[in-house]
Design a protein around this motif. Structure first.
Motif, short mmCIF file in Angstrom:
data_model
loop_
_atom_site.label_atom_id
_atom_site.label_comp_id
_atom_site.label_asym_id
_atom_site.label_seq_id
_atom_site.Cartn_x
_atom_site.Cartn_y
_atom_site.Cartn_z
N ILE A 26 9.72 34.67 55.94
CA ILE A 26 9.34 35.10 54.59
C ILE A 26 10.61 35.34 53.79
O ILE A 26 11.52 36.02 54.26
CB ILE A 26 8.51 36.41 54.65
N ARG A 27 10.68 34.78 52.60
CA ARG A 27 11.84 35.01 51.73
C ARG A 27 11.65 36.33 51.02
O ARG A 27 10.76 36.49 50.20
CB ARG A 27 12.01 33.87 50.73
N LYS A 28 12.49 37.30 51.35
CA LYS A 28 12.40 38.64 50.76
C LYS A 28 12.84 38.59 49.30
O LYS A 28 13.82 37.94 48.96
CB LYS A 28 13.30 39.59 51.56
N SER A 29 12.07 39.26 48.45
CA SER A 29 12.40 39.32 47.02
C SER A 29 12.74 40.77 46.67
O SER A 29 12.74 41.65 47.52
CB SER A 29 11.20 38.85 46.19
N GLU A 30 12.98 40.99 45.41
CA GLU A 30 13.25 42.37 44.96
C GLU A 30 12.05 43.28 45.21
O GLU A 30 12.19 44.50 45.24
CB GLU A 30 13.63 42.37 43.48
N ASN A 63 2.43 32.37 51.36
CA ASN A 63 2.54 30.96 51.74
C ASN A 63 3.07 30.76 53.16
O ASN A 63 3.52 29.66 53.49
CB ASN A 63 3.42 30.22 50.73
N CYS A 64 3.07 31.81 53.97
CA CYS A 64 3.53 31.66 55.36
C CYS A 64 2.68 30.64 56.10
O CYS A 64 1.48 30.58 55.91
CB CYS A 64 3.39 32.98 56.12
N ARG A 65 3.32 29.85 56.93
CA ARG A 65 2.61 28.93 57.81
C ARG A 65 3.17 29.12 59.21
O ARG A 65 4.36 28.91 59.38
CB ARG A 65 2.79 27.47 57.37
N PRO A 66 2.38 29.58 60.16
CA PRO A 66 0.97 29.95 60.03
C PRO A 66 0.81 31.20 59.16
O PRO A 66 1.75 31.98 59.03
CB PRO A 66 0.54 30.23 61.47
N ALA A 67 -0.36 31.34 58.56
CA ALA A 67 -0.63 32.46 57.68
C ALA A 67 -0.64 33.77 58.47
O ALA A 67 -1.10 33.81 59.60
CB ALA A 67 -1.98 32.27 56.99
#
Length: 108
Positions: A26-30, A63-67
């Motif tokens: 997962i791309r961490k955001s603010e 949008n993770c795969r797998p969810a």
């Protein structure tokens, strides 16, 4: 003729069901990684739901795969074993950019 089963031993379809182990990034955001997590009764970390994000902000975990699914247990963050909720939160907070989660999913 033998069927391959051993008398007195449970077949592979009985006994405890092993959880499925999944790895997601997962791309961490603010706004974080987009997951609401909670401490389990045994002290681990469970995913409760995808977090509500501010208007117009996409959820990074959506949008993770797998969810990811409610009830998944987070057992590692960036390859570091997380046996307690506090350790899991510490490593997620310390992460930047791409966060790798190892999850355990128990069949329902």
């Amino acid at each position: 003729p033998s069927s391959g089963a051993h008398p007195g031993r449970p077949s592979s379809t009985s006994g405890p069901v092993r959880p499925e182990v999944l790895r997601v990034s997962i791309r961490k955001s603010e706004h974080g990684i987009g997951l609401d997590i909670a401490k389990t009764p045994t002290g681990g970390t469970s995913i409760v739901k995808l977090k509500a994000m501010p208007a117009g902000v996409p959820n990074p975990a959506a949008n993770c795969r797998p969810a990811v699914m409610p009830g998944d247990l987070i057992i590692e963050v960036n390859g570091i074993k997380c046996e307690t909720f506090a350790v899991c939160v510490k490593h997620i907070r310390a992460s930047e950019g791409l966060v790798m989660l190892t999850l355990e999913r128990r069949p329902v």
